[in-house]
Write a protein that holds these residues in place. Structure first.
Motif, mmCIF file in Angstrom:
data_model
loop_
_atom_site.group_PDB
_atom_site.id
_atom_site.type_symbol
_atom_site.label_atom_id
_atom_site.label_comp_id
_atom_site.label_asym_id
_atom_site.label_seq_id
_atom_site.Cartn_x
_atom_site.Cartn_y
_atom_site.Cartn_z
ATOM 1 N N GLY A 7 81.109 10.534 15.978
ATOM 2 C CA GLY A 7 80.212 11.398 15.213
ATOM 3 C C GLY A 7 80.144 12.817 15.744
ATOM 4 N N GLU A 8 80.747 13.069 16.898
ATOM 5 C CA GLU A 8 80.710 14.411 17.499
ATOM 6 C C GLU A 8 81.974 15.197 17.193
ATOM 7 O OE1 GLU A 8 80.119 14.288 21.712
ATOM 8 O OE2 GLU A 8 77.996 13.852 21.529
ATOM 9 N N GLU A 68 86.832 1.325 12.328
ATOM 10 C CA GLU A 68 88.029 2.118 12.115
ATOM 11 C C GLU A 68 87.749 3.473 12.760
ATOM 12 O OE1 GLU A 68 90.641 1.901 8.551
ATOM 13 O OE2 GLU A 68 89.803 3.909 8.236
ATOM 14 N N LEU A 69 88.422 3.755 13.866
ATOM 15 C CA LEU A 69 88.210 4.983 14.619
ATOM 16 C C LEU A 69 89.172 6.048 14.105
ATOM 17 C CD1 LEU A 69 86.730 6.299 17.028
ATOM 18 C CD2 LEU A 69 88.572 5.425 18.494
ATOM 19 N N GLN A 70 88.614 7.195 13.739
ATOM 20 C CA GLN A 70 89.423 8.296 13.217
ATOM 21 C C GLN A 70 89.178 9.544 14.063
ATOM 22 O OE1 GLN A 70 88.485 10.631 9.533
ATOM 23 N NE2 GLN A 70 90.390 9.641 8.839
ATOM 24 N N VAL A 71 90.271 10.133 14.526
ATOM 25 C CA VAL A 71 90.203 11.376 15.289
ATOM 26 C C VAL A 71 91.028 12.405 14.532
ATOM 27 C CG1 VAL A 71 90.673 12.506 17.492
ATOM 28 C CG2 VAL A 71 90.006 10.090 17.449
ATOM 29 N N SER A 72 90.436 13.576 14.310
ATOM 30 C CA SER A 72 91.155 14.628 13.594
ATOM 31 C C SER A 72 91.029 15.937 14.347
ATOM 32 C CB SER A 72 90.615 14.782 12.170
ATOM 33 O OG SER A 72 89.256 15.148 12.201
ATOM 34 N N VAL A 73 92.047 16.802 14.196
ATOM 35 C CA VAL A 73 92.001 18.139 14.763
ATOM 36 C C VAL A 73 92.338 19.152 13.684
ATOM 37 C CG1 VAL A 73 92.519 17.549 17.169
ATOM 38 C CG2 VAL A 73 94.377 18.059 15.617
ATOM 39 N N ARG A 74 91.617 20.268 13.718
ATOM 40 C CA ARG A 74 91.952 21.454 12.921
ATOM 41 C C ARG A 74 92.489 22.473 13.909
ATOM 42 N NH1 ARG A 74 87.156 23.822 9.709
ATOM 43 N NH2 ARG A 74 86.571 23.872 11.867
ATOM 44 N N VAL A 75 93.641 23.038 13.610
ATOM 45 C CA VAL A 75 94.352 23.892 14.546
ATOM 46 C C VAL A 75 94.330 25.338 14.072
ATOM 47 C CG1 VAL A 75 96.567 24.261 15.688
ATOM 48 C CG2 VAL A 75 95.899 21.950 15.017
ATOM 49 N N ARG A 76 94.129 26.278 15.021
ATOM 50 C CA ARG A 76 94.199 27.702 14.733
ATOM 51 C C ARG A 76 95.086 28.356 15.771
ATOM 52 N NH1 ARG A 76 92.870 25.993 10.691
ATOM 53 N NH2 ARG A 76 90.867 26.122 9.692
ATOM 54 N N PRO A 77 96.124 29.065 15.423
ATOM 55 C CA PRO A 77 96.572 29.332 14.061
ATOM 56 C C PRO A 77 97.175 28.062 13.443
ATOM 57 C CG PRO A 77 98.172 30.193 15.605
ATOM 58 C CD PRO A 77 97.011 29.692 16.427
ATOM 59 N N ALA A 78 97.143 27.994 12.134
ATOM 60 C CA ALA A 78 97.625 26.811 11.419
ATOM 61 C C ALA A 78 99.108 26.548 11.678
ATOM 62 C CB ALA A 78 97.373 26.965 9.919
ATOM 63 N N SER A 112 96.418 20.813 10.625
ATOM 64 C CA SER A 112 95.575 19.665 10.958
ATOM 65 C C SER A 112 96.416 18.426 11.263
ATOM 66 C CB SER A 112 94.597 19.353 9.822
ATOM 67 O OG SER A 112 95.294 18.945 8.673
ATOM 68 N N ALA A 113 95.786 17.499 11.978
ATOM 69 C CA ALA A 113 96.397 16.206 12.294
ATOM 70 C C ALA A 113 95.287 15.165 12.346
ATOM 71 C CB ALA A 113 97.134 16.263 13.618
ATOM 72 N N VAL A 114 95.622 13.932 11.962
ATOM 73 C CA VAL A 114 94.645 12.839 11.952
ATOM 74 C C VAL A 114 95.312 11.566 12.448
ATOM 75 C CG1 VAL A 114 93.120 11.413 10.525
ATOM 76 C CG2 VAL A 114 93.433 13.823 9.961
ATOM 77 N N VAL A 115 94.609 10.828 13.314
ATOM 78 C CA VAL A 115 95.029 9.483 13.697
ATOM 79 C C VAL A 115 93.880 8.539 13.380
ATOM 80 C CG1 VAL A 115 96.732 10.122 15.448
ATOM 81 C CG2 VAL A 115 94.352 9.832 16.119
ATOM 82 N N THR A 116 94.219 7.374 12.867
ATOM 83 C CA THR A 116 93.226 6.373 12.499
ATOM 84 C C THR A 116 93.702 5.019 13.001
ATOM 85 O OG1 THR A 116 92.714 7.622 10.498
ATOM 86 C CG2 THR A 116 91.942 5.353 10.580
ATOM 87 N N GLU A 159 89.620 22.295 16.842
ATOM 88 C CA GLU A 159 88.355 21.599 16.751
ATOM 89 C C GLU A 159 88.678 20.138 16.489
ATOM 90 O OE1 GLU A 159 84.116 21.347 14.397
ATOM 91 O OE2 GLU A 159 85.293 23.192 14.271
ATOM 92 N N MET A 160 88.180 19.275 17.353
ATOM 93 C CA MET A 160 88.436 17.844 17.227
ATOM 94 C C MET A 160 87.167 17.148 16.768
ATOM 95 S SD MET A 160 89.834 15.138 20.054
ATOM 96 C CE MET A 160 88.346 15.201 21.025
ATOM 97 N N SER A 161 87.309 16.213 15.830
ATOM 98 C CA SER A 161 86.188 15.420 15.345
ATOM 99 C C SER A 161 86.517 13.940 15.504
ATOM 100 C CB SER A 161 85.932 15.695 13.861
ATOM 101 O OG SER A 161 85.591 17.034 13.668
ATOM 102 N N VAL A 162 85.520 13.168 15.865
ATOM 103 C CA VAL A 162 85.676 11.719 16.037
ATOM 104 C C VAL A 162 84.730 11.033 15.068
ATOM 105 C CG1 VAL A 162 85.515 9.780 17.636
ATOM 106 C CG2 VAL A 162 86.265 12.014 18.466
ATOM 107 N N ARG A 163 85.264 10.181 14.228
ATOM 108 C CA ARG A 163 84.461 9.451 13.231
ATOM 109 C C ARG A 163 84.739 7.968 13.329
ATOM 110 N NH1 ARG A 163 81.876 13.499 13.054
ATOM 111 N NH2 ARG A 163 82.427 15.303 11.894
#
Length: 133
Positions: free
Chosen positions: A44-45, A70-80, A105-109, A129-133
């Motif tokens: 959630g962070e 189901e654990l999902q980790v995503s990153v938004r990258v700058r510069p793209a 961006s990249a996502v692993v689930t 920026e990394m998000s964990v859901r």
């Protein structure tokens, strides 16, 4: 006299240790650059960070999961245009999922059981920026 010599040697050793620590800091050692130094991030962070090679080529995180999810980790990258690699590992280092950023961006689930899971972000010069859901 023996006591005075020991004190001088002690100060010399302390000085050498402090100098080595200062040298490591000057070289830009990264606080989360190895799996053993992984920072905790909760489900959630989100967390913002950056990679700055050559000293900072990878960042490590760990997530504690209390139930099967189901654990999902995503990153938004700058510069793209920057290429980052995102990897999820189990507690024993087994690779569970890998993704490389595309168009910023990249996502692993992965379906996981309760336990600790590690995430490695690696690559070239970039903010993310990394998000964990």
């Amino acid at each position: 006299m023996g006591r005075r010599i020991r004190m001088v040697v002690g100060v010399g050793v302390l000085g050498a240790v402090l100098a080595m620590g200062t040298l490591a800091m000057a070289q830009g050692r990264d606080a989360d650059g190895t799996r053993m130094q992984a920072r905790q991030i909760a489900v959630g962070e989100s967390h913002s960070d950056r990679l700055s090679p050559p000293q900072d080529r990878e960042d490590w995180y760990f997530v504690r999961v209390d139930a099967a999810v189901e654990l999902q980790v995503s990153v938004r990258v700058r510069p793209a245009s920057a290429a980052l690699r995102l990897e999820m590992q189990g507690a024993t280092g087994d690779r569970l999922a890998v993704a490389t950023s595309e168009q910023g961006s990249a996502v692993v689930t992965q379906r996981v059981n309760p336990g600790i899971y590690y995430v490695q972000v690696s690559g070239g010069e970039a903010r993310y920026e990394m998000s964990v859901r």
